[in-house]
Design an enzyme around this catalytic site. Sequence first.
Site, PDB file in Angstrom:
ATOM      1  N   ASP A   1      18.637  -9.601  41.926  1.00  0.00           N
ATOM      2  CA  ASP A   1      19.475  -9.760  43.116  1.00  0.00           C
ATOM      3  C   ASP A   1      19.219 -11.003  43.972  1.00  0.00           C
ATOM      4  O   ASP A   1      18.075 -11.294  44.321  1.00  0.00           O
ATOM      5  CB  ASP A   1      19.270  -8.571  44.062  1.00  0.00           C
ATOM      6  CG  ASP A   1      19.245  -7.232  43.363  1.00  0.00           C
ATOM      7  OD1 ASP A   1      19.376  -7.185  42.144  1.00  0.00           O
ATOM      8  OD2 ASP A   1      19.082  -6.230  44.076  1.00  0.00           O
TER       9      ASP A   1
HETATM   10  C1  FRU Z   1      19.651  -3.816  42.369  1.00  0.00           C
HETATM   11  C2  FRU Z   1      18.257  -3.307  42.695  1.00  0.00           C
HETATM   12  C3  FRU Z   1      18.112  -2.960  44.149  1.00  0.00           C
HETATM   13  C4  FRU Z   1      16.631  -3.086  44.373  1.00  0.00           C
HETATM   14  C5  FRU Z   1      16.274  -4.243  43.478  1.00  0.00           C
HETATM   15  C6  FRU Z   1      14.924  -4.148  42.851  1.00  0.00           C
HETATM   16  O1  FRU Z   1      19.693  -4.602  41.226  1.00  0.00           O
HETATM   17  O2  FRU Z   1      17.951  -2.187  41.872  1.00  0.00           O
HETATM   18  O3  FRU Z   1      18.628  -1.700  44.502  1.00  0.00           O
HETATM   19  O4  FRU Z   1      16.302  -3.329  45.716  1.00  0.00           O
HETATM   20  O5  FRU Z   1      17.262  -4.305  42.471  1.00  0.00           O
HETATM   21  O6  FRU Z   1      14.595  -5.333  42.168  1.00  0.00           O
END
Ligand code: FRU
Length: 541
Positions: free
Chosen positions: A22
């Site tokens: 992300d």
């Molecule tokens: C989305 C996610 C979020 C989390 C992050 C962990 O891709 O699963 O919900 O905060 O990635 O890396």
Amino acid sequence: NNVDQLYRTGYHFQPKQNWINDPNAPMYYKGYYHLFYQYNPKGAVWGNIVWAHSVSKDMINWIPLEPAIVPSKPFDKYGCWSGSTTILPGNKPVILYTGIIDLKPAPGHQVQNYAIPANYSDPLLREWIKPDDNPIVKPTSENVSSFRDPTTAWFNNGHWKMTVGSKHNKRGIVYLYRSRDFVKWTKAKHTLHDKKDTGMWECPDFFPVSTQGTNGVETSALMGGIKHVLKVSLDVTRFEYYTIGTYNTMKDKYYPDSTSVDGWAGLRYDYGNFYASKTFFDPVQKRRILWGWANESSTTAEDVAKGWAGIQLIPRMVWLDPSGKQLVQWPIHELKTLRGEKVHRRNVKLNKGDIVEVKGITAAQADVEASFKFSSLDEAETFDPKWSKLPAENLALEICGITGTKQGGLGPFGFLTLASNKLEEHTPVFFRIFKTTDNKHKILMCSDAKPSSLNKGTYRPSFAGFVDVDLSKKKLSLKSLIDHSVVESFGEGGKTVITSRVYPTLAVGKHAHLYLFNNGTETVTVDRLDAWSMKNPLLMN
Ligand code: FRU
């Protein structure tokens, strides 16, 4: 670490190596755009998550900095997960992020923390402090492992407000929190919004859009023709959806419009490989910018072998379509600074079966735009009534999977991207027009990875979406950003957008070709074609 360069992108955001997911807390501060992102410093698979950090003057050239937030305190000992920036009065950025305080229950016990710059006079914001009064928000007992990804906060009625993504049983939820001082937060009695049977809502994003023009507005804006957008990422389908609606500030409730459905069949920013996105308001150019992560189509073993996984897509400007029923997106104009050799053509006639090569550019790293015109809609093939029984959330994808580029009436026409010499491999991006029984038309846009690679081990879905456009002008436009292992395509000025991650084995580097094609009985004319080789940015992480 041995990093295989073959499929690395030339102009998309990528660190030198390892896993990324992300985009986090994008913002503009004192002359620099900042991007943080979920990063594994130790390998090409998810894990050991820290906040990597890069800065840029134009969101195209990037300078990597030290990771900004890494596990170090009891309140984030097992991971620093996704979050957002809010700019407080006096131009003071603050980050809200999710900390993992225990590995149990899986995928981890989640709390919300804040971090502030150690030195506001450093425009690069290199150092972040995690104050000791963290965590500032704790989950209730029923959702300790599904309680994450705080949004940018907005201000009204004397309070800062923000949401945290969650679920209860199978109900997707965005909880609302209020604070006067940004440190002491109180959970509201009501959620901002929720919907049964949609599962965990990851990475929510809640922001206003102007009902007029393409300019963005600040996240707290309420005045002067505003609608609100709520986007969530669904971990069950690995797709995102958004609704357009009204935010009632007195009730602190969000109500989607009747034209916008909640859930798996909802509108998407991107009908392809696009997840965990986040927007921010750019105060300099008065625009709202969308960052999205494109995960891999290669296998985990291939990722480990190549030493990296994941890219961030080209940032997109996002605004409300004049219809008020959907958003529109377009790559930021700064991308044009990378355009090199250009090919321009007009009036290229494409009869049924024609395939015309676009020569003179680097086809594996290109920006291509075309507008297609046709003289009648009569040849449009019939929309098979059986298809209406297919699940609504997958309808376009299923139809694209069934029809592909096989012969049609009006369409398929468009581009064959990342194509090998004899077309053993190609990623077609195209339109196909159907006539429905009520004498209306359905315009399908497809980015079909099925024929993209002879390597059958990679993920090769027939991504597709419908385009809500009036065909009375008998024209459709298409733009693709091609970059070795990614094709980002914008239909009809950004009304429908689809990203595919592809791993050809033959159509690689100099061996990749780009073609225009038509495989419908109706002749189609490429009114205008503009294609450019794309250069690498001077600075890339
Ligand atoms: C989305 C996610 C979020 C989390 C992050 C962990 O891709 O699963 O919900 O905060 O990635 O890396």
